[in-house]
Scaffold this motif. Structure first.
Motif, short mmCIF file in Angstrom:
data_model
loop_
_atom_site.label_atom_id
_atom_site.label_comp_id
_atom_site.label_asym_id
_atom_site.label_seq_id
_atom_site.Cartn_x
_atom_site.Cartn_y
_atom_site.Cartn_z
N THR A 283 33.59 27.05 31.54
CA THR A 283 34.92 26.67 32.05
C THR A 283 35.97 26.89 30.98
O THR A 283 35.84 26.40 29.85
N PHE A 284 37.01 27.63 31.34
CA PHE A 284 38.13 27.92 30.45
C PHE A 284 39.41 27.43 31.10
O PHE A 284 39.48 27.27 32.31
N LYS A 285 40.45 27.20 30.28
CA LYS A 285 41.76 26.84 30.81
C LYS A 285 42.79 27.80 30.22
O LYS A 285 42.80 28.05 29.02
N THR A 286 43.64 28.34 31.09
CA THR A 286 44.68 29.27 30.63
C THR A 286 45.92 28.51 30.20
O THR A 286 46.16 27.39 30.64
N HIS A 287 46.71 29.14 29.37
CA HIS A 287 48.03 28.63 29.02
C HIS A 287 49.08 29.58 29.60
O HIS A 287 50.13 29.15 30.05
N LEU A 288 48.77 30.87 29.56
CA LEU A 288 49.62 31.90 30.13
C LEU A 288 48.88 32.53 31.30
O LEU A 288 47.68 32.33 31.44
N GLU A 289 49.58 33.31 32.11
CA GLU A 289 48.88 34.08 33.14
C GLU A 289 47.98 35.08 32.44
O GLU A 289 48.39 35.72 31.48
N GLU A 290 46.77 35.21 32.93
CA GLU A 290 45.80 36.15 32.35
C GLU A 290 45.23 37.05 33.43
O GLU A 290 44.96 36.59 34.53
N ARG A 291 45.06 38.30 33.06
CA ARG A 291 44.35 39.23 33.94
C ARG A 291 43.10 39.64 33.18
O ARG A 291 43.17 40.18 32.09
N ILE A 292 41.95 39.33 33.77
CA ILE A 292 40.67 39.65 33.16
C ILE A 292 40.15 40.94 33.78
O ILE A 292 39.94 41.02 34.99
N GLU A 293 39.96 41.94 32.94
CA GLU A 293 39.46 43.25 33.37
C GLU A 293 37.99 43.35 32.94
O GLU A 293 37.68 43.19 31.76
N ILE A 294 37.11 43.56 33.89
CA ILE A 294 35.67 43.65 33.59
C ILE A 294 35.36 45.10 33.20
O ILE A 294 35.59 46.03 33.97
N ILE A 295 34.85 45.27 31.99
CA ILE A 295 34.51 46.60 31.47
C ILE A 295 33.08 46.97 31.86
O ILE A 295 32.80 48.09 32.27
N SER A 296 32.17 46.02 31.72
CA SER A 296 30.78 46.26 32.15
C SER A 296 30.16 44.93 32.53
O SER A 296 30.57 43.87 32.06
N GLY A 297 29.16 45.00 33.40
CA GLY A 297 28.48 43.80 33.87
C GLY A 297 29.09 43.27 35.15
O GLY A 297 30.05 43.83 35.69
N THR A 298 28.51 42.19 35.65
CA THR A 298 28.95 41.53 36.87
C THR A 298 28.99 40.03 36.62
O THR A 298 28.11 39.49 35.96
N CYS A 299 30.02 39.37 37.14
CA CYS A 299 30.16 37.93 36.94
C CYS A 299 30.66 37.25 38.20
O CYS A 299 31.28 37.87 39.06
N ALA A 300 30.37 35.96 38.30
CA ALA A 300 30.86 35.12 39.39
C ALA A 300 31.97 34.24 38.83
O ALA A 300 31.82 33.64 37.76
N VAL A 301 33.11 34.19 39.55
CA VAL A 301 34.30 33.50 39.05
C VAL A 301 34.84 32.55 40.11
O VAL A 301 34.94 32.92 41.29
N GLN A 302 35.20 31.35 39.68
CA GLN A 302 35.87 30.39 40.55
C GLN A 302 37.18 30.02 39.85
O GLN A 302 37.16 29.61 38.68
N ILE A 303 38.31 30.16 40.54
CA ILE A 303 39.62 29.93 39.94
C ILE A 303 40.26 28.67 40.52
O ILE A 303 40.39 28.53 41.74
N GLY A 304 40.67 27.77 39.61
CA GLY A 304 41.38 26.56 40.01
C GLY A 304 40.59 25.71 40.97
O GLY A 304 39.37 25.55 40.85
N ALA A 305 41.31 25.17 41.97
CA ALA A 305 40.68 24.27 42.96
C ALA A 305 40.03 25.03 44.11
O ALA A 305 39.47 24.41 45.02
N ALA A 306 40.08 26.35 44.07
CA ALA A 306 39.47 27.14 45.15
C ALA A 306 37.98 26.85 45.23
O ALA A 306 37.31 26.68 44.22
N THR A 307 37.45 26.78 46.44
CA THR A 307 36.02 26.53 46.61
C THR A 307 35.22 27.83 46.60
O THR A 307 34.03 27.82 46.37
#
Length: 106
Positions: free
Chosen positions: A48-72
């Motif tokens: 779990t991370f918390k942003t301070h600024l807007e961030e755009r995460i670009e995936i270079i390699s691999g696969t990940c599962a992401v949950q943002i904010g209160a979204a289920t």
């Protein structure tokens, strides 16, 4: 997608989180903008991370599962994909493989 950043300064000290499960370095581009270049290692539990600024995460390699904010919903991102996290928002990320990424501070 460019494969490299030219004319950058790199902070020598790594950002290490979650006992080494997330490691990144800060890049400062010629125009003064900052990015982080890093890896997320496989983990049994989401990180779990918390942003301070807007961030755009670009995936270079691999696969990940992401949950943002209160979204289920949990979304999956792979090499070539990206996602945006609003400022002051928590997000979780998890993978069972090494994920290389670039974080663009927007």
């Amino acid at each position: 997608m460019s494969e490299q950043f030219n004319f950058v300064s790199i902070k020598k000290k790594a950002n290490i989180h979650f006992n080494g499960s997330s490691i990144s370095h800060v890049l400062i581009l010629k125009d003064g903008s900052k990015k982080t270049l890093g890896v997320i290692l496989p983990s049994e539990h989401p990180l779990t991370f918390k942003t301070h600024l807007e961030e755009r995460i670009e995936i270079i390699s691999g696969t990940c599962a992401v949950q943002i904010g209160a979204a289920t919903e949990i979304s999956t991102y792979s090499s070539g994909g990206s996602f945006i996290i609003p400022p002051n928002t928590e997000f979780t990320i998890q993978s069972d493989e090494v994920v290389d990424y670039v974080c663009h501070f927007e």
